[in-house]
Design an enzyme around this catalytic site. Structure first.
Site, PDB file in Angstrom:
ATOM      1  N   SER A 263       0.841  -1.203   0.000  1.00  0.00           N
ATOM      2  CA  SER A 263       0.000   0.000   0.000  1.00  0.00           C
ATOM      3  C   SER A 263       0.870   1.244   0.000  1.00  0.00           C
ATOM      4  O   SER A 263       1.992   1.233   0.512  1.00  0.00           O
ATOM      5  CB  SER A 263      -0.899   0.026   1.237  1.00  0.00           C
ATOM      6  N   ASP A 264       0.355   2.313  -0.590  1.00  0.00           N
ATOM      7  CA  ASP A 264       0.973   3.602  -0.317  1.00  0.00           C
ATOM      8  C   ASP A 264       0.686   3.931   1.147  1.00  0.00           C
ATOM      9  O   ASP A 264      -0.245   3.396   1.750  1.00  0.00           O
ATOM     10  CB  ASP A 264       0.426   4.679  -1.253  1.00  0.00           C
ATOM     11  N   TRP A 265       1.494   4.814   1.714  1.00  0.00           N
ATOM     12  CA  TRP A 265       1.439   5.067   3.159  1.00  0.00           C
ATOM     13  C   TRP A 265       0.121   5.763   3.510  1.00  0.00           C
ATOM     14  O   TRP A 265      -0.101   6.919   3.169  1.00  0.00           O
ATOM     15  CB  TRP A 265       2.643   5.890   3.575  1.00  0.00           C
ATOM     16  N   GLY A 267      -2.806   4.403   2.516  1.00  0.00           N
ATOM     17  CA  GLY A 267      -3.719   4.138   1.416  1.00  0.00           C
ATOM     18  C   GLY A 267      -4.726   3.036   1.664  1.00  0.00           C
ATOM     19  O   GLY A 267      -5.493   2.680   0.762  1.00  0.00           O
TER      20      GLY A 267
END
Length: 737
Positions: A263-265, A267
């Site tokens: 995941s993006d941070w 997200g």
């Protein structure tokens, strides 16, 4: 604690020999990875499995200490290895040995149009990540340049899916030779920063498959990337970090991706969607306010205790969990438990010079009327350098790509070093911008200053009257609202009164060179008045030396634009059709496949300021007529095009020869032409070479969303060869049978 540790070790060594051999199967790097994965998986507890699927700190996730499986350590970013941060904070940990080499931004790499430069970039940054013992590099980025206002475009590889696809593959391969996974981002449709956390992208399948997915597909199928990062935005009203269609159906289904989806941070938004919709590792989530701030806040992540509770209650099975853990173990065995993993190197002269070489090849000479460039310092006694960007640090700011660089040569320093005592160099700021706080320093604040633009401009203009040549170094910077993560630009124009300053400088001194430091296209209302314009991008540690080598002719510029420079914002498809940034809930990609030069080619009343693929040289090139090895090709054949290119100037240079394909009659609307090949060729003065391109029916295909498949329709096509999308030298027709 020491006694307990000794007892554990003793009990292990007391195991029967056959048990020791069994225990070490997954540790044996000579065994096939899939065998090791299954062996490790069956030894893990439910709690150990769940723990591996979420972060334990800002940039790490747990291993399995009981089994000797190490932690995973991630690092930003795409242009250099981020400084160490505190366990639970974004602030720097104040190490004294984590100052990296800052490499050029990926727009600069794309502007080289040279896959060898992409390989050199990947090798160098991979060695830096490995030395710091990171096993996942959060990059490169390959989101398509849809609008020149996107604050994060500088991190990506331009507007064309073919160019981005060809450049990303060698980058990935070379990074991963170091036992470091390339985590390609941001998958997918992350083409703006404003509203990025929730905006839902409405795009047709043709545009999705033809424009926005090809670079990711190449990263997976050709680059064999070991990790992919999801994006913040939504698609089909599902967040892309847990998106059934993007992750399960396309990435893991159609493309057979066997790596890890990270995941993006922040997200991740829902536990069950994260379980079932393709996410493997969760990082940086902001859990609810009651849990934020606790010492074990990571246990409250969506794939942490909430997941474990669902498993223990029987509400979900371990089927999805085992798939996630298999992928994470595969990552571990490919990286920090790989056999013969190299040691890497960090902050070296070799890496700095690699960055300089990439920067030099990416610098684009946009305009050079009267051959003002290159400047001969022996004949130029008074040089005036104007502009804040001549001295401003560009390796800090900009968001997650901000770096703690070992050093950074400014344009002014590069110019001064190159001319030495041959000329007198004077500097005037001309304009100024608010300062940017360094992100790795806790409590850092930007210095506030009162700016008198009129005085700065007047002082610079007066000094210009006495100079033999003026180098104006301006453009954008890494401030919020410029080239910076988290926000978009508000307009196409240059900030801080630069347009007025440039106009007055060139009136005061016609020998004015405009040097743009940007990651985006900008408007140029003064373009007809300024003789020479150079785009130098964000070029990293050796930025100033790279720029000076081009300005003074030590290096012949050979970069080409990886995206279109429009005259006005309305000349860009996303803005012409009114869909940026959307209504804060949805954004519609009404332009479909007509992105960048594909849109510009459709316009009959306007031409780009500078076209996709444009870039000049200090020498000249002549093209022969392109020929084809056959007039008719069948679906199972390839066709080869040949063209002679000659250096007709007086010095060595490099030319990027570009091949575009045009479908003359199609059942669906298609672009006028599309890039399907390029070759960067080096030629001595007077030398000529034959450049060849071979294509198959794939280069003739479009995505039929009704059939959900790629289609190459029989009929007449045309191959066009040129120096840019707007400078076609010759063409040849052929038929697909």
């Amino acid at each position: 604690m020491k006694l307990k540790s000794i007892l554990v070790t003793a009990s292990f060594t007391a195991l029967p020999l056959f048990a020791q051999q069994q225990k070490q199967v997954y540790l044996d790097a000579s065994k096939p990875i899939e065998e090791r994965v299954e062996d490790a998986l069956k030894r893990m507890t439910l709690e150990e499995k769940v723990a591996m699927t979420h972060a334990q700190s800002k940039f790490s996730s747990p291993g399995v200490p009981r089994l000797g499986i190490p932690e995973n350590w991630m690092t930003d970013g795409p242009h250099g290895i981020r400084a160490e941060v505190l366990w639970d904070e974004w602030y720097g940990a104040s190490w004294t040995n984590d100052s990296c080499i800052a490499f050029p931004a990926l727009t600069a790499l794309a502007a080289t149009w040279n896959t060898d430069m992409a390989a050199l970039y990947g090798k160098s940054i991979g060695e830096e990540a490995r030395y710091r013992n990171k096993n996942v590099l959060l990059g490169p980025g390959v989101n398509i340049y849809r609008t020149p206002l996107n604050g994060r475009n500088f991190e990506y590889m331009g507007e064309d899916p073919f160019l981005a696809s060809k450049m990303v593959v060698p980058y990935i391969r070379e990074v991963q030779k170091n036992g470091v996974a390339a985590c390609v981002k941001h998958y997918a449709l992350n083409n703006q920063e404003i509203y990025r956390g929730h905006i839902n992208v409405e795009v047709d399948d043709r545009a999705l498959y033809e424009i926005y997915l090809p670079a990711f597909k190449a990263a997976v199928e050709e680059g064999h990337a070991w990790a992919i990062m999801g994006s913040y935005n939504q698609y089909k009203n599902e967040h892309c970090c847990h998106n059934q269609y993007l992750l399960n159906d396309i990435l893991k289904g159609e493309w057979g991706f066997d790596g890890v989806v990270i995941s993006d941070w922040g997200g991740v938004h829902d536990t069950k969607q994260a379980i079932f919709n393709g996410l493997d590792m969760e990082f940086g989530s902001w859990t609810n306010g009651m849990t934020w701030g606790k010492s074990n806040a990571y246990d409250y992540y969506y794939l942490a205790d909430p997941y474990l509770e669902l498993l223990k209650s029987g509400e979900v099975t371990d089927k999805e969990l085992n798939d996630k853990v298999r992928r994470i173990l595969r990552l571990v065995f490919r990286t920090n438990m790989a056999k013969d993993r190299p040691y890497g190197s960090f902050g070296t002269e070799e890496h700095a010079l690699a960055g300089r070489t990439i920067a030099q090849e990416g610098i684009v000479l946009l305009q050079n009327r009267g051959n003002l460039l290159p400047v001969d310092p022996a004949k130029t006694k008074r040089i005036l350098v104007v502009g804040e960007n001549a001295v401003k640090r560009m390796t800090i700011g900009g968001g997650s790509s901000s770096l703690k660089a070992k050093y950074e040569i400014s344009p002014l320093a590069g110019i001064e070093a190159r001319v030495g005592s041959a000329a007198n160099v004077m500097y005037m700021p001309g304009y100024a911008s608010p300062a940017v706080a360094e992100q790795d320093k806790k409590g850092a604040k930007a210095e506030e200053k009162v700016i008198d633009f009129d005085k700065l401009r007047a002082d610079a203009v007066n000094a210009a009257k006495e100079a033999d040549v003026v180098f104006f170094v301006g453009g954008l910077n890494k401030n919020d609202g410029q080239d910076c993560e988290g926000n978009d630009r508000s307009s196409l124009g240059l900030p801080y009164g630069q347009d007025k300053l440039i106009s007055e400088l060139v009136k005061a001194n016609p020998n004015t060179v405009v040097v743009l430091v940007t990651g985006n296209a900008v408007a140029m209302p003064w373009v007809k008045d300024v003789p020479s314009i150079v785009e130098t991008w964000y070029s990293g540690t050796e930025a100033g030396n790279a720029l000076a080598s081009v300005l003074f002719g030590d290096v012949n510029p050979s970069g080409k634009l990886p995206f279109t420079f429009p005259v006005r914002l309305e000349d860009n498809g996303a803005h012409a059709l009114g869909e940026h940034p959307g209504d804060s809930i949805n954004v519609k990609y009404n332009e479909g496949v007509f992105v960048g030069y594909r849109w510009a080619d459709k316009q009959k009343k306007s031409k780009p300021l500078f076209a996709f693929g444009h870039g000049l040289s200090y020498t000249t090139f002549a093209y022969g007529k392109v020929t084809a090895d056959k007039k008719v090709m069948t679906a199972d054949e390839s066709i080869t095009f040949s063209v002679t290119v000659k250096n007709t100037g007086s010095r060595e240079g490099q030319e990027v020869v570009q091949l575009y394909i045009s479908d003359k009659k199609s059942s669906l609307p298609r672009p006028v032409k599309e890039l399907k090949g390029f070759s960067k060729v080096k030629l001595a003065a007077g030398e000529e070479k034959v450049v060849t391109f071979s294509i198959t029916k794939d280069a003739l295909s479009f995505f039929d969303d009704a059939k959900h498949q790629w289609v190459a329709e029989p009929g007449r096509f045309e191959a066009l060869v040129g120096a840019s999308s707007a400078d076609i030298k010759s063409s040849v027709a052929f038929d697909l049978k």
